[in-house]
Design a protein around this motif. Structure first.
Motif, PDB file in Angstrom:
ATOM      1  N   GLU A  18      27.157  40.674  31.738  1.00 53.62           N
ATOM      2  CA  GLU A  18      27.801  41.923  31.129  1.00 53.62           C
ATOM      3  C   GLU A  18      29.098  42.283  31.628  1.00 53.62           C
ATOM      4  N   VAL A  19      29.872  42.592  30.588  1.00 54.54           N
ATOM      5  CA  VAL A  19      31.257  43.325  30.970  1.00 54.54           C
ATOM      6  C   VAL A  19      31.322  44.516  30.284  1.00 54.54           C
ATOM      7  N   ALA A  20      31.645  45.780  30.780  1.00 51.08           N
ATOM      8  CA  ALA A  20      31.946  46.937  30.580  1.00 51.08           C
ATOM      9  C   ALA A  20      30.740  47.186  29.516  1.00 51.08           C
ATOM     10  N   GLY A  21      29.619  46.906  29.709  1.00 51.36           N
ATOM     11  CA  GLY A  21      28.282  47.399  28.935  1.00 51.36           C
ATOM     12  C   GLY A  21      28.178  46.556  27.799  1.00 51.36           C
ATOM     13  N   GLN A  22      28.856  45.463  27.505  1.00 46.59           N
ATOM     14  CA  GLN A  22      28.722  44.539  26.597  1.00 46.59           C
ATOM     15  C   GLN A  22      28.207  43.028  26.976  1.00 46.59           C
ATOM     16  N   LYS A  23      27.272  42.486  26.325  1.00 48.56           N
ATOM     17  CA  LYS A  23      26.646  41.349  26.829  1.00 48.56           C
ATOM     18  C   LYS A  23      27.231  40.007  26.330  1.00 48.56           C
ATOM     19  N   LEU A  24      27.447  39.265  27.249  1.00 44.23           N
ATOM     20  CA  LEU A  24      28.074  38.047  26.964  1.00 44.23           C
ATOM     21  C   LEU A  24      27.303  36.752  27.296  1.00 44.23           C
ATOM     22  N   GLN A  25      27.486  35.884  26.616  1.00 41.22           N
ATOM     23  CA  GLN A  25      26.764  34.697  26.826  1.00 41.22           C
ATOM     24  C   GLN A  25      27.788  33.524  27.551  1.00 41.22           C
ATOM     25  N   LEU A  26      27.128  32.716  28.219  1.00 42.66           N
ATOM     26  CA  LEU A  26      27.909  31.745  28.936  1.00 42.66           C
ATOM     27  C   LEU A  26      28.105  30.649  27.676  1.00 42.66           C
ATOM     28  N   ASN A  27      29.715  30.526  27.446  1.00 40.87           N
ATOM     29  CA  ASN A  27      30.138  29.562  26.457  1.00 40.87           C
ATOM     30  C   ASN A  27      30.213  28.273  26.979  1.00 40.87           C
ATOM     31  N   GLY A  28      30.440  28.174  28.133  1.00 39.62           N
ATOM     32  CA  GLY A  28      30.364  26.712  28.697  1.00 39.62           C
ATOM     33  C   GLY A  28      30.712  26.886  30.003  1.00 39.62           C
ATOM     34  N   ALA A  57      35.427  41.399  24.368  1.00 39.96           N
ATOM     35  CA  ALA A  57      35.358  41.179  25.983  1.00 39.96           C
ATOM     36  C   ALA A  57      35.005  39.436  26.018  1.00 39.96           C
ATOM     37  N   LYS A  58      35.371  39.112  27.502  1.00 36.85           N
ATOM     38  CA  LYS A  58      35.526  37.883  27.701  1.00 36.85           C
ATOM     39  C   LYS A  58      35.393  37.891  29.221  1.00 36.85           C
ATOM     40  N   ARG A  59      34.744  36.938  30.012  1.00 39.43           N
ATOM     41  CA  ARG A  59      34.863  36.668  31.633  1.00 39.43           C
ATOM     42  C   ARG A  59      35.264  35.247  31.783  1.00 39.43           C
ATOM     43  N   ILE A  67      37.058  20.660  42.916  1.00 36.90           N
ATOM     44  CA  ILE A  67      38.035  21.706  43.441  1.00 36.90           C
ATOM     45  C   ILE A  67      37.212  23.184  43.232  1.00 36.90           C
ATOM     46  N   TYR A  68      36.825  23.161  42.045  1.00 41.32           N
ATOM     47  CA  TYR A  68      36.174  24.632  41.867  1.00 41.32           C
ATOM     48  C   TYR A  68      35.422  24.279  40.569  1.00 41.32           C
ATOM     49  N   THR A  69      34.410  25.297  40.065  1.00 45.89           N
ATOM     50  CA  THR A  69      33.741  25.263  38.954  1.00 45.89           C
ATOM     51  C   THR A  69      34.210  26.498  38.161  1.00 45.89           C
ATOM     52  N   ALA A  70      33.942  26.630  37.064  1.00 41.16           N
ATOM     53  CA  ALA A  70      34.524  27.648  36.251  1.00 41.16           C
ATOM     54  C   ALA A  70      33.425  27.833  34.968  1.00 41.16           C
ATOM     55  N   GLY A  71      33.253  29.194  34.863  1.00 45.56           N
ATOM     56  CA  GLY A  71      32.113  29.343  33.657  1.00 45.56           C
ATOM     57  C   GLY A  71      32.986  30.584  32.891  1.00 45.56           C
ATOM     58  N   LEU A  72      32.863  30.454  31.416  1.00 43.91           N
ATOM     59  CA  LEU A  72      33.521  31.183  30.285  1.00 43.91           C
ATOM     60  C   LEU A  72      32.526  32.062  29.595  1.00 43.91           C
ATOM     61  N   TYR A  73      32.608  33.160  29.664  1.00 43.61           N
ATOM     62  CA  TYR A  73      31.609  33.980  28.955  1.00 43.61           C
ATOM     63  C   TYR A  73      32.340  34.794  27.745  1.00 43.61           C
ATOM     64  N   THR A  74      31.702  34.469  26.520  1.00 39.84           N
ATOM     65  CA  THR A  74      32.324  35.249  25.427  1.00 39.84           C
ATOM     66  C   THR A  74      31.046  36.051  24.572  1.00 39.84           C
ATOM     67  N   VAL A  75      31.194  36.745  23.649  1.00 36.72           N
ATOM     68  CA  VAL A  75      30.175  37.798  22.885  1.00 36.72           C
ATOM     69  C   VAL A  75      29.446  36.550  21.941  1.00 36.72           C
TER      70      VAL A  75
END
Length: 195
Positions: free
Chosen positions: A35-45, A79-81, A56-64
């Motif tokens: 959730e970002v600013a009250g909006q539900k986001l799903q894991l895009n990948g 919104a995105k994360r 080095i690191y893991t990364a996750g992208l969240y989109t509506v």
């Protein structure tokens, strides 16, 4: 007896459903919904950034909604994360320099000029942090009407960066024409299974 059987079945099924709500990448767990600013986001990948053979690191992208092209992700104004977790100690100055380089390589001169405020701010944040230790994380959220909000280990770092061009330029580090890691680009777009 029937109640006992139902209870046992529920006990067996509950852990399976809980696991379905998380995607694990190199031991890092990403919730499938955030959730970002009250909006539900799903894991895009989600995926791993490699340098040579090193993780080095893991990364996750969240989109509506799920997006499988860079154009769709970058063109969305919702919104995105982007959430990154270090798999090894990463010097803060190096991170800042790599972000600047990645933005420059994936932006036009005009896009970079419009992003410069955010580029300078995020470079300063990581220079002040000195080091992102193994297991530590940071996220950059895009909140429409507010801007990019950076958190390190769950703590907000300064005021939001209001320029949408900055957030798009930041995402191009991973989704642009010269991404940091092509396999990670595919993983963030949901085009490749995570490892």
């Amino acid at each position: 007896m029937r109640g006992l059987v139902i209870a046992l079945l529920l006990a067996l099924v509950a852990p399976l459903s809980a696991k379905a709500d998380v995607v694990e990448v190199a031991g890092v767990k990403y919730d499938t919904v955030n959730e970002v600013a009250g909006q539900k986001l799903q894991l895009n990948g989600a995926g791993i950034r490699y340098k040579a053979i090193f993780k080095i690191y893991t990364a996750g992208l969240y989109t509506v909604t799920k997006q499988n092209t860079p154009e769709a992700v970058l063109g969305s104004t919702t919104a995105k994360r982007l959430h990154i977790v270090a798999l090894r100690d990463l010097p803060g100055n190096d991170l800042g320099k790599l972000f600047t380089k990645g933005i420059e390589e994936n932006s036009t001169r005009e896009e970079f000029a419009k992003s410069i405020n955010g580029v300078l701010r995020i470079s300063e944040m990581f220079a002040a942090k000195k080091e992102l230790m193994k297991g530590e994380d940071f996220a950059v959220d895009w909140i429409p009407g507010t801007g990019a909000v950076v958190t390190v280990n769950g703590k907000v770092q300064g005021a939001p960066i209001p320029e949408p061009e900055f957030y798009a330029s930041l995402l191009r580090i991973w989704l642009g024409k010269a991404p940091a890691d092509y396999q990670l680009k595919d993983a963030l777009l949901g085009l490749k299974p995570t490892r």
